[in-house]
Design a protein around this motif. Structure first.
Motif, short mmCIF file in Angstrom:
data_model
loop_
_atom_site.label_atom_id
_atom_site.label_comp_id
_atom_site.label_asym_id
_atom_site.label_seq_id
_atom_site.Cartn_x
_atom_site.Cartn_y
_atom_site.Cartn_z
N GLN A 280 -27.64 34.67 -20.70
CA GLN A 280 -28.84 35.04 -20.64
C GLN A 280 -29.59 34.97 -22.07
O GLN A 280 -30.51 34.07 -22.30
N VAL A 281 -28.86 35.39 -23.13
CA VAL A 281 -29.36 35.24 -24.44
C VAL A 281 -29.43 33.80 -24.95
O VAL A 281 -30.43 33.31 -25.63
N LEU A 282 -28.50 33.16 -24.70
CA LEU A 282 -28.23 31.82 -25.10
C LEU A 282 -29.24 30.93 -24.47
O LEU A 282 -30.06 29.99 -25.17
N ILE A 283 -29.62 31.08 -23.14
CA ILE A 283 -30.77 30.39 -22.34
C ILE A 283 -32.07 30.73 -23.15
O ILE A 283 -32.85 30.01 -23.42
N ASN A 284 -32.25 32.09 -23.37
CA ASN A 284 -33.77 32.20 -23.86
C ASN A 284 -33.73 31.55 -25.12
O ASN A 284 -34.97 31.14 -25.44
N LEU A 285 -32.90 31.65 -26.14
CA LEU A 285 -33.12 31.21 -27.37
C LEU A 285 -33.10 29.79 -27.40
O LEU A 285 -34.03 29.03 -28.10
N LEU A 286 -32.15 29.02 -26.51
CA LEU A 286 -32.29 27.75 -26.35
C LEU A 286 -33.71 27.10 -25.75
O LEU A 286 -34.03 26.07 -26.30
N SER A 287 -34.19 27.85 -24.86
CA SER A 287 -35.47 27.29 -24.22
C SER A 287 -36.43 27.48 -25.40
O SER A 287 -37.52 26.73 -25.50
N ASN A 288 -36.54 28.58 -26.08
CA ASN A 288 -37.57 28.79 -27.06
C ASN A 288 -37.59 27.79 -28.23
O ASN A 288 -38.62 27.36 -28.64
N ALA A 289 -36.15 27.26 -28.49
CA ALA A 289 -35.91 26.64 -29.49
C ALA A 289 -36.35 24.82 -29.16
O ALA A 289 -37.36 24.23 -29.78
N VAL A 290 -36.44 24.77 -27.91
CA VAL A 290 -36.96 23.36 -27.14
C VAL A 290 -38.51 23.40 -27.21
O VAL A 290 -39.03 22.63 -27.66
N ASP A 291 -39.05 24.62 -26.86
CA ASP A 291 -40.72 24.78 -26.98
C ASP A 291 -41.14 24.69 -28.14
O ASP A 291 -42.10 24.03 -28.71
N ALA A 292 -40.34 25.07 -29.22
CA ALA A 292 -40.64 25.23 -30.57
C ALA A 292 -40.69 23.78 -31.06
O ALA A 292 -41.82 23.61 -32.05
N CYS A 293 -39.84 22.87 -30.99
CA CYS A 293 -39.88 21.53 -31.66
C CYS A 293 -40.47 20.68 -30.88
O CYS A 293 -40.01 19.29 -31.34
N GLU A 294 -41.25 20.74 -29.86
CA GLU A 294 -41.50 19.76 -29.09
C GLU A 294 -42.43 18.58 -29.74
O GLU A 294 -42.55 17.70 -29.43
N GLY A 295 -43.17 19.19 -30.52
CA GLY A 295 -44.07 18.31 -31.15
C GLY A 295 -43.64 17.53 -32.55
O GLY A 295 -44.30 16.82 -33.17
N ALA A 296 -42.31 17.86 -32.65
CA ALA A 296 -41.61 17.39 -33.85
C ALA A 296 -41.50 15.71 -33.68
O ALA A 296 -41.46 15.20 -32.49
N GLU A 297 -41.29 14.88 -34.75
CA GLU A 297 -41.14 13.50 -34.29
C GLU A 297 -39.99 13.14 -33.73
O GLU A 297 -40.08 12.40 -32.98
N SER A 298 -38.72 13.87 -33.93
CA SER A 298 -37.66 13.75 -33.39
C SER A 298 -37.07 15.10 -32.96
O SER A 298 -36.18 15.72 -33.73
N PRO A 299 -37.27 15.89 -31.74
CA PRO A 299 -37.21 17.08 -31.51
C PRO A 299 -35.76 17.22 -31.28
O PRO A 299 -35.14 16.51 -30.64
N GLU A 300 -35.07 18.32 -32.08
CA GLU A 300 -33.85 18.44 -31.98
C GLU A 300 -33.26 19.86 -31.90
O GLU A 300 -33.96 20.53 -32.86
N VAL A 301 -32.40 20.23 -31.20
CA VAL A 301 -32.04 21.63 -31.24
C VAL A 301 -30.54 21.76 -31.58
O VAL A 301 -30.01 20.97 -30.69
N MET A 302 -29.77 22.41 -32.35
CA MET A 302 -28.41 22.25 -32.72
C MET A 302 -27.78 23.73 -32.31
O MET A 302 -28.55 24.71 -32.88
N VAL A 303 -26.72 23.85 -31.81
CA VAL A 303 -25.97 24.91 -31.67
C VAL A 303 -24.63 24.81 -32.39
O VAL A 303 -23.74 23.99 -32.11
N ARG A 304 -24.61 25.84 -33.49
CA ARG A 304 -23.51 25.71 -34.29
C ARG A 304 -22.33 27.01 -34.35
O ARG A 304 -23.19 27.75 -34.19
N THR A 305 -21.26 26.95 -34.26
CA THR A 305 -20.30 27.97 -34.26
C THR A 305 -19.43 28.28 -35.28
O THR A 305 -18.74 27.00 -35.56
#
Length: 360
Positions: free
Chosen positions: A244-269
């Protein structure tokens, strides 16, 4: 449409909307744009000391005289919502304290549903403040959900008199009521003191499961990239809460970068042995060497919100509720972890970083 809210449903079948409203323990009034009472249920008759026939056709201000002029002024605005508790109100020759809600019906401009209940029924003993504090979220949920049910029922009643083409408006009422009910459920989660049991969890499986869920909803609005350390051990977590935590953070990140030229969300461990954060748990220090970072290349949050983003009702989204990150922080804390936020202006990235303990 005028008339008391008596039952018109089949006594042997599922109760219809009119029957449901008739059974409410709080008073319900349906008010037209001229502030005239059009419908009244049994509880309204009891609270106001008049039959439905005597209430219908009367101006609300002739039935309820508010000691605070601001209440009457607020009710004069046809699209204004109102929730008030412990209001002194004159009803006939008596003055009593009531709880009041006024909810506009979007499909019918000017029409409102008004609920009233005796504030004296909500008295709690002040000798046990801790119990009262724990009960507060449940009481708030009850106070809000009951009027929501009334609004939903009133919408169903109105739908019966509409053409099929117009019923989408009453469907919208039902959808919005359901959405608010889900919001209340999330508020209750936020106030819950219950902690789910922890167990060894495969971090990368949980991340990939969350990414699959977000990809399905994102519809290619952003590219989701993973950069994993395959040698990481299991983490100490609750699988459902972690996803649930990961879904919330990933969804927020997708929304946040939607207006970027090349929207990208990366998860690093990665494993951060030398830099691991520590927390106190059961009187001893626990290391948190497992790090998960979610990056997005959006424009970032308003700098003024940076120190408050994990607080309830703080949001930069136009239609945001401001509960998602507060719930994320609670769930991470319940798992004995930590979460932080940082903006990297040099690289144009927003980072949310989670630290978790490795499973024993």
């Amino acid at each position: 449409m005028a008339g008391s809210l008596q039952s018109s449903g089949d006594a042997g079948g599922i109760p219809d909307a009119r029957t449901q409203i008739s059974g409410f323990v709080f008073a319900l009034l349906l008010i037209d744009p001229d502030l005239v009472i059009v419908e009244a249920n049994h509880a309204a008759e009891d609270l106001l000391g008049r039959s439905a026939k005597r209430l219908i056709g009367q101006q609300v201000r002739d039935i309820l005289q508010f000691a605070d002029d601001r209440i009457a002024q607020r009710m004069s605005h046809e699209d204004a919502q109102l929730v008030a508790r412990g209001l002194p109100v004159s009803i006939g020759e008596k003055t009593r304290l009531i709880n009041l809600t006024v909810s506009p019906l979007p499909s019918h401009p000017g029409w409102r549903v008004c609920t009233l209940s005796d504030a004296g029924q909500d008295d709690m003993s002040r000798s046990d403040e801790a119990s009262a504090s724990l009960a507060a979220p449940a009481i708030l949920a009850h106070e809000i959900k009951n009027p929501l049910a009334a609004i939903r029922g009133a919408g169903q009643l109105i739908a019966r008199k509409l053409d099929e083409g117009d019923k989408r408006l009453t469907n919208m009422i039902a959808d919005e009521v359901d959405r608010i009910a889900r919001l209340i459920d999330r508020m209750q989660e936020l106030g819950s003191s219950k902690q789910e049991p922890l167990a060894p969890v495969n971090l990368h499986q949980s991340i990939r499961s969350a990414m699959a869920t977000v990809r399905a909803a994102a519809k290619d609005r952003a590219e989701l990239v993973e950069e994993f350390d395959p040698s990481l051990p299991d983490v100490s977590a609750n699988k459902d809460a972690l996803e649930q935590v990961l879904i919330n953070l990933l969804s927020n990140a997708v929304d946040a970068c939607e207006g970027a030229e090349s929207p990208e969300v990366m998860v690093r461990t990665r494993f951060v042995s030398g830099l691991a954060a520590n927390v106190m748990r059961l009187g001893r220090s626990v290391r948190l060497p497992i790090e998960v970072t979610i990056y997005d290349n959006g424009p970032g949050l308003d700098p003024d919100l940076g120190d408050h983003i994990f607080e309830p009702f703080v949001t930069s989204k136009k239609n945001g509720q401001g509960l998602g990150l507060a719930l994320v922080k609670k769930l991470v804390a319940d798992m004995g972890g930590r979460i932080s936020y940082r903006r990297d202006e040099a690289r144009g990235l927003t980072l949310f970083r989670i630290h978790l303990a490795r499973a024993d």
